[in-house]
Enzyme design. Structure first.
Site, mmCIF file in Angstrom:
data_model
loop_
_atom_site.group_PDB
_atom_site.id
_atom_site.type_symbol
_atom_site.label_atom_id
_atom_site.label_comp_id
_atom_site.label_asym_id
_atom_site.label_seq_id
_atom_site.Cartn_x
_atom_site.Cartn_y
_atom_site.Cartn_z
ATOM 1 N N LYS A 66 0.999 -1.451 -0.211
ATOM 2 C CA LYS A 66 0.249 -0.046 -0.252
ATOM 3 C C LYS A 66 1.037 1.402 0.462
ATOM 4 C CE LYS A 66 -3.285 -1.443 -0.483
ATOM 5 N NZ LYS A 66 -4.043 -1.871 -1.738
ATOM 6 N N SER A 83 -4.094 3.296 4.617
ATOM 7 C CA SER A 83 -4.422 1.902 3.417
ATOM 8 C C SER A 83 -4.529 0.838 3.810
ATOM 9 C CB SER A 83 -3.396 2.749 2.064
ATOM 10 O OG SER A 83 -3.898 2.098 1.226
ATOM 11 N N LYS A 128 -8.542 6.184 -2.129
ATOM 12 C CA LYS A 128 -8.861 8.190 -2.180
ATOM 13 C C LYS A 128 -7.120 8.472 -2.535
ATOM 14 C CE LYS A 128 -10.962 9.056 2.212
ATOM 15 N NZ LYS A 128 -10.955 9.498 3.347
ATOM 16 N N GLY A 129 -6.016 8.132 -3.117
ATOM 17 C CA GLY A 129 -4.492 8.490 -2.980
ATOM 18 C C GLY A 129 -4.613 9.435 -2.735
ATOM 19 N N THR A 182 7.122 -6.839 -6.372
ATOM 20 C CA THR A 182 7.579 -7.687 -4.591
ATOM 21 C C THR A 182 7.055 -7.188 -3.895
ATOM 22 O OG1 THR A 182 9.037 -8.916 -3.042
ATOM 23 C CG2 THR A 182 9.738 -7.321 -4.040
ATOM 24 N N HIS A 183 6.903 -7.460 -2.504
ATOM 25 C CA HIS A 183 6.466 -6.578 -1.353
ATOM 26 C C HIS A 183 7.615 -7.289 0.335
ATOM 27 C CE1 HIS A 183 3.284 -4.626 -2.007
ATOM 28 N NE2 HIS A 183 2.274 -5.577 -2.521
ATOM 29 N N ARG A 185 6.480 5.205 1.693
ATOM 30 C CA ARG A 185 5.070 5.577 2.041
ATOM 31 C C ARG A 185 5.567 6.102 3.214
ATOM 32 N NH1 ARG A 185 -1.675 4.407 0.293
ATOM 33 N NH2 ARG A 185 -1.758 6.803 0.237
ATOM 34 N N TYR A 195 6.138 8.268 -2.257
ATOM 35 C CA TYR A 195 4.992 8.722 -2.920
ATOM 36 C C TYR A 195 4.201 9.895 -2.469
ATOM 37 C CZ TYR A 195 -0.351 8.608 -2.478
ATOM 38 O OH TYR A 195 -1.565 8.395 -2.779
ATOM 39 N N PHE A 217 -4.633 10.006 -10.280
ATOM 40 C CA PHE A 217 -5.073 8.952 -9.533
ATOM 41 C C PHE A 217 -6.617 8.748 -10.148
ATOM 42 C CE2 PHE A 217 -8.709 8.512 -6.629
ATOM 43 C CZ PHE A 217 -8.539 7.128 -5.984
ATOM 44 N N THR A 263 1.785 0.322 -7.690
ATOM 45 C CA THR A 263 0.499 0.083 -8.203
ATOM 46 C C THR A 263 0.671 1.671 -8.918
ATOM 47 O OG1 THR A 263 -1.677 -1.186 -7.288
ATOM 48 C CG2 THR A 263 -2.167 -0.789 -9.558
ATOM 49 N N MET A 308 -5.765 6.243 -13.378
ATOM 50 C CA MET A 308 -5.766 5.570 -12.905
ATOM 51 C C MET A 308 -6.928 4.688 -12.779
ATOM 52 S SD MET A 308 -1.561 4.957 -11.981
ATOM 53 C CE MET A 308 -2.203 3.383 -10.478
HETATM 54 S S1 PPS Z 1 -0.532 -3.040 -3.111
HETATM 55 O O1 PPS Z 1 -2.577 -3.840 -3.291
HETATM 56 O O2 PPS Z 1 0.330 -3.585 -1.904
HETATM 57 O O3 PPS Z 1 0.018 -3.135 -4.211
HETATM 58 O O4 PPS Z 1 -1.028 -1.100 -3.043
HETATM 59 P P1 PPS Z 1 -0.169 -0.095 -3.547
HETATM 60 O O5 PPS Z 1 -0.729 0.515 -4.493
HETATM 61 O O6 PPS Z 1 1.184 -0.163 -3.153
HETATM 62 O O7 PPS Z 1 -1.451 0.765 -2.887
HETATM 63 C C1 PPS Z 1 -2.689 1.358 -2.609
HETATM 64 C C2 PPS Z 1 -2.894 2.966 -3.052
HETATM 65 O O8 PPS Z 1 -1.997 3.220 -3.319
HETATM 66 C C3 PPS Z 1 -2.702 4.884 -4.467
HETATM 67 N N1 PPS Z 1 -2.951 5.157 -5.811
HETATM 68 C C4 PPS Z 1 -2.370 6.340 -6.202
HETATM 69 N N2 PPS Z 1 -2.186 7.744 -5.335
HETATM 70 C C5 PPS Z 1 -2.197 8.300 -6.083
HETATM 71 N N3 PPS Z 1 -2.349 8.455 -7.239
HETATM 72 C C6 PPS Z 1 -2.238 7.101 -8.287
HETATM 73 N N4 PPS Z 1 -2.414 6.883 -9.145
HETATM 74 C C7 PPS Z 1 -2.713 5.892 -7.595
HETATM 75 N N5 PPS Z 1 -2.989 4.678 -7.802
HETATM 76 C C8 PPS Z 1 -2.872 4.429 -6.037
HETATM 77 C C9 PPS Z 1 -3.850 4.197 -3.475
HETATM 78 O O9 PPS Z 1 -5.368 4.817 -4.024
HETATM 79 C C10 PPS Z 1 -3.929 3.113 -2.464
HETATM 80 O O10 PPS Z 1 -3.847 4.089 -1.548
HETATM 81 P P2 PPS Z 1 -5.301 4.479 -0.755
HETATM 82 O O11 PPS Z 1 -4.445 5.654 0.542
HETATM 83 O O12 PPS Z 1 -5.665 3.499 0.262
HETATM 84 O O13 PPS Z 1 -5.986 5.253 -1.241
#
Ligand code: PPS
Length: 305
Positions: A57, A148, A268-269, A117-118, A140, A203, A239, A61, A242
């Protein structure tokens, strides 16, 4: 298994059993992932393979999509060839009897591959380091990462049951979540970043200035693209873009794995959402624990922009 039209992938529709956490060299891991650990540990990376590593998280992605856009010269059609988890497989992912494991998906991809990978640094298969593969590590801030992760564990049936927010808050601080303590993870990669070809990014920095961070990633990958293409990548990896794109928003994952009545993957991002969940008491407890665990390190995070 990949669906290009945004409909759910055809995985076995039986109920998925939430895993238990089992320590792997002291790091709590979902037991189902460990069933494939031999294949993960013996994974043979190609020197040209690129690894994207994160604590769950932390923006995985987002970085995956940015990297794919860079490698596909900013062409959105080519980036829509498959869902993100098929384009860039998740190395240690394993749900036996449901979908192919990360190592099975990787075996079918031609080299050079991009791999997610995590794993904490100390559990990384040796081959990535021996082959001097380039690695992008994205971190992050712990507070937003925790929020998240909580919402993700509510929706994701292949994570242990998170319990209440208060319970989860303590589990996170004790490192009793998949992949263990956030602090150990970010520090483990931080202290090794100059010994290997590791680009360590944040992040919050991508959120504040996506173009600058995309250019940083491009330079690391040795890739040059015209300015207009870079602007296009900024647009397509925002965000909003995507979230609307079934190839990057995980909407193709079946409902028996991601229960979207609980939360959504693209939630929420933002930076600073933790303020909506942390109580004053939790914030104080978090800060004093944080100070101790991060003591002596020059690794700095921003919890607001
Ligand atoms: S995972 O399952 O571990 O692969 O998840 P991961 O992708 O690491 O994290 C998901 C969180 O990243 C946010 N996200 C983004 N934020 C801003 N901009 C973009 N483009 C974006 N893409 C993914 C996603 O919303 C998750 O965060 P939260 O705070 O839950 O919204």
């Amino acid at each position: 298994m990949s669906s290009r039209d945004g409909t759910e992938e055809s995985s076995t529709e039986c109920e998925v059993k939430r895993p238990k956490l089992v320590p792997l060299r002291g790091v709590p891991m979902p037991d189902i992932f460990l069933e494939n650990w031999e294949a993960v540990e013996s994974f043979q990376a190609d020197p040209q393979d690129l690894l994207i590593a994160t604590y769950p998280k932390a923006g995985t992605t987002w970085v995956q999509e940015i990297v794919d856009f860079i490698l596909q010269d900013g062409d959105p059609e080519r980036c829509r060839r498959a869902p993100i988890h098929s384009r860039i497989p998740y190395l240690e992912f394993n749900i036996p009897g449901h979908t192919p494991s990360g190592t099975e998906l990787l075996a079918k991809l031609p080299s050079p591959k991009v791999i997610k990978t995590h794993l904490p640094f100390q559990l990384l298969p040796r081959s990535f380091l021996d082959q001097k593969c380039k690695i992008i590590y994205c971190a992050r801030n712990a507070k937003d990462n925790l929020v998240s992760f909580f919402f993700f564990d509510l929706m994701n049936k292949v994570q242990p049951e998170p319990g209440s927010w208060e319970e989860y808050f303590h589990k996170f601080l004790q490192g009793n979540v998949s992949y263990g303590l956030w602090h150990d993870h970010v520090l483990g990669w931080w202290v090794n970043k100059d010994k290997y070809p590791i680009l360590y990014i944040f992040y919050e920095d991508i959120k504040e200035n996506p173009k600058q961070e995309i250019l940083k990633i491009m330079r690391f990958l040795g890739k040059e693209l015209p300015d207009a293409i870079v602007d296009r990548i900024v647009h397509h990896t925002s965000f909003q873009s995507m979230k609307a794109n079934p190839m990057s928003n995980y909407s193709t994952v079946p409902a028996n794995v991601f229960d979207r009545t609980m939360s959504t993957f693209m939630r929420k991002g933002v930076v600073g959402d933790w303020k909506n969940y942390f109580t004053v008491t939790q914030d104080e407890a978090f800060n004093s624990d944080y100070e101790q665990r991060m003591q002596g390190s020059d690794l700095q995070f921003r919890t607001e922009l």
